[in-house]
Design an enzyme around this catalytic site. Structure first.
Site, short mmCIF file in Angstrom:
data_model
loop_
_atom_site.label_atom_id
_atom_site.label_comp_id
_atom_site.label_asym_id
_atom_site.label_seq_id
_atom_site.Cartn_x
_atom_site.Cartn_y
_atom_site.Cartn_z
N LYS A 61 -28.45 37.31 14.39
CA LYS A 61 -29.29 36.27 13.78
C LYS A 61 -29.48 35.09 14.71
O LYS A 61 -30.52 34.44 14.70
CB LYS A 61 -28.68 35.78 12.46
CG LYS A 61 -28.97 36.73 11.32
CD LYS A 61 -28.82 36.05 9.99
CE LYS A 61 -29.24 36.98 8.87
NZ LYS A 61 -28.97 36.44 7.56
N LYS A 72 -32.23 48.85 11.84
CA LYS A 72 -32.07 48.85 10.38
C LYS A 72 -33.34 48.36 9.67
O LYS A 72 -33.98 47.43 10.16
CB LYS A 72 -30.89 47.91 10.08
CG LYS A 72 -30.37 47.94 8.69
CD LYS A 72 -29.41 46.77 8.46
CE LYS A 72 -30.14 45.47 8.28
NZ LYS A 72 -29.34 44.36 7.80
N LYS A 117 -35.34 43.43 5.03
CA LYS A 117 -36.28 42.85 4.07
C LYS A 117 -36.97 41.59 4.60
O LYS A 117 -37.92 41.11 4.01
CB LYS A 117 -35.58 42.56 2.73
CG LYS A 117 -34.48 41.50 2.74
CD LYS A 117 -33.91 41.41 1.35
CE LYS A 117 -32.69 40.58 1.09
NZ LYS A 117 -31.84 40.11 2.11
P1 TYM Z 1 -28.46 41.28 2.42
O1 TYM Z 1 -29.20 40.35 1.53
O2 TYM Z 1 -28.86 41.37 3.84
O3 TYM Z 1 -28.53 42.75 1.84
C1 TYM Z 1 -28.18 43.04 0.50
C2 TYM Z 1 -27.51 44.39 0.40
O4 TYM Z 1 -28.37 45.43 0.88
C3 TYM Z 1 -27.70 46.19 1.88
N1 TYM Z 1 -28.70 46.60 2.88
C4 TYM Z 1 -28.93 47.86 3.24
N2 TYM Z 1 -28.40 49.03 2.85
C5 TYM Z 1 -28.88 50.16 3.42
N3 TYM Z 1 -29.85 50.17 4.36
C6 TYM Z 1 -30.43 49.02 4.78
N4 TYM Z 1 -31.38 49.04 5.70
C7 TYM Z 1 -29.97 47.79 4.21
N5 TYM Z 1 -30.31 46.49 4.40
C8 TYM Z 1 -29.52 45.78 3.58
C9 TYM Z 1 -26.67 45.25 2.48
O5 TYM Z 1 -25.63 45.95 3.10
C10 TYM Z 1 -26.23 44.48 1.26
O6 TYM Z 1 -25.26 45.22 0.55
N6 TYM Z 1 -24.14 39.04 3.50
C11 TYM Z 1 -24.84 39.77 2.47
C12 TYM Z 1 -24.94 39.03 1.15
C13 TYM Z 1 -23.64 38.59 0.56
C14 TYM Z 1 -22.66 39.42 -0.01
C15 TYM Z 1 -21.64 38.54 -0.48
C16 TYM Z 1 -22.53 40.79 -0.18
C17 TYM Z 1 -23.21 37.31 0.44
N7 TYM Z 1 -22.01 37.27 -0.20
C18 TYM Z 1 -20.48 39.03 -1.11
C19 TYM Z 1 -21.39 41.28 -0.80
C20 TYM Z 1 -20.38 40.40 -1.26
C21 TYM Z 1 -26.26 40.04 2.96
O7 TYM Z 1 -26.78 39.37 3.81
O8 TYM Z 1 -26.90 41.00 2.30
#
Ligand code: TYM
Length: 365
Positions: free
Chosen positions: A148, A230, A233
């Site tokens: 990032k 990857k 979004k």
């Molecule tokens: P974020 O918002 O990037 O993504 C949300 C969830 O989607 C999963 N994900 C994917 N899974 C499969 N293939 C992909 N291409 C893909 N892109 C995203 C992510 O692994 C995630 O589970 N840091 C986290 C948010 C967060 C969080 C937490 C998660 C903040 N606090 C506490 C779990 C527990 C994040 O940026 O997710």
């Protein structure tokens, strides 16, 4: 949906349950935390960009599948989202949209606690404390931070650096046993476990050490245009992902143009990452093993696969989008879900924060 008066029919959860991988530990071992009725889950999504099929397959569908067995807390991490500049109006709207999508995918606010992070001040409070137990070197090693900060080189702020510590606070505050996430969050989970163990090592058993729950199929859905990176979004090019709210025509166009190699035969082979990605999406969406999908395309080509995959996604998204339209139309109902969720989340986390304060020697409030 009890709180806003909508009915949210559930997605069939059972077939998702065997797709999980729990960091090498047995689930039974986790059900012994002494002071809780049900084992618990916390997971979150950043309200940024557009929710994609990757987010669904990597995380959301397991949230839904696990919600009856676990006490679940699902959070929209708006504090995390502002580590990258956000347009205020867009952020606010997006939080409602994501919440409505959670519910349209089958999360039931009467069963799961759905809330936004900024409504629950204990997250930021614990985060500060955990900062004092995190080493600079550990935080510097986080690949998401490195990635990032190269993408947002004009704004490498301390929040971006501190991001995984706030995430650790999110999880540890709820004494979460299980954290269903995609593969990209594994390293953050490892840091969370290290922080919990470090703190417990000094002050006794305050935190539950959580396990990641990562699906066997769908943990890392790749970009449709570059299958070596990857699906994201927040990608500026919307042809790289299928969004949960994409119109059928957009889905068909994106899948048709998805990058594959020059071969013809449909086989699962990781050295052909574009094809492997499409097969993974197909298997996870249809709830069938990859081999079954491959078997159906013997003697057929990529064109047939793409056409049928696009239709499978369109059919899968249709009822989600229908429910979404009803749910998003009731913004006061959504606001009630969030208010109720925040109250439940705060009630759940205050005692743990008090235990942390006590352990540290703070004078009780
Ligand atoms: P974020 O918002 O990037 O993504 C949300 C969830 O989607 C999963 N994900 C994917 N899974 C499969 N293939 C992909 N291409 C893909 N892109 C995203 C992510 O692994 C995630 O589970 N840091 C986290 C948010 C967060 C969080 C937490 C998660 C903040 N606090 C506490 C779990 C527990 C994040 O940026 O997710």
């Amino acid at each position: 949906m009890a709180a806003s008066g909508h009915a949210t029919p559930r997605m069939p959860p059972a077939r998702c349950l065997d797709l999980g991988w729990v960091g090498g530990y047995s689930l039974d071992a986790m059900k012994t935390t002494p002071d809780k009725r049900k084992p618990s889950i916390l997971s979150g999504i950043q309200p940024t960009g557009r929710l994609t099929i990757g987010n669904y397959l990597g995380a959301l569908r397991n949230w839904v599948a696990l919600q009856d067995q676990y006490e679940c807390y699902y959070v929209l991490v708006d504090l995390h989202a502002i580590t990258v500049r956000q347009e205020p109006k867009v952020l606010r709207r997006r939080c409602y949209e994501f919440l409505a999508l959670y519910m349209a995918c089958g999360l039931d606010p009467a069963t799961s606690t759905l809330f936004v992070q900024s409504h629950v001040p204990t997250h930021a409070q614990l985060s500060w404390i955990l900062n004092c137990f995190t080493y600079m070197g550990e935080a510097q090693r986080m690949t998401q931070f490195k990635e990032k900060s190269s993408r947002h080189s004009e704004n490498i702020n301390i929040g971006l650096f501190d991001y995984p510590v706030l995430m650790a606070a999110d999880i540890l505050l709820y004494s979460a046993d299980l954290v269903p996430v995609g593969e990209d969050q594994k390293q953050h989970l490892e840091l969370t476990r290290n922080l919990a163990e470090r703190f417990n090592g000094i002050y006794g058993n305050v935190f539950t050490v959580p396990e990641p729950f990562i699906p066997k199929v769908g943990a890392r859905i790749m970009s449709l245009k570059d299958p070596t990176s990857k699906m994201s979004k927040t990608d500026e090019d919307d042809a790289t992902y299928v969004a949960l709210l994409d119109e059928p025509e957009a889905v068909r166009r994106k899948i048709k143009r998805a990058v594959t190699d020059a071969g013809r035969e449909v086989v699962y082979d990781e050295s052909r990452p574009g094809l492997a990605n499409l097969l993974t999406i197909f298997a996870a969406t249809a709830g069938e093993p990859i081999e079954t999908i491959v078997g159906r395309y013997e003697g057929k080509g990529y064109g047939d696969l793409k056409k049928e995959l696009a239709e499978a996604i369109v059919e899968f998204l249709r009822p989600v989008q229908q429910r979404y339209r009803d749910i998003i139309a009731d913004e006061p109902g959504l606001a009630r879900v969030l208010a109720d969720g925040a109250a439940r989340a705060l009630a759940r986390t205050r005692p743990l924060l008090a235990r942390v304060h006590e352990a540290l020697g703070f004078i009780p409030e």
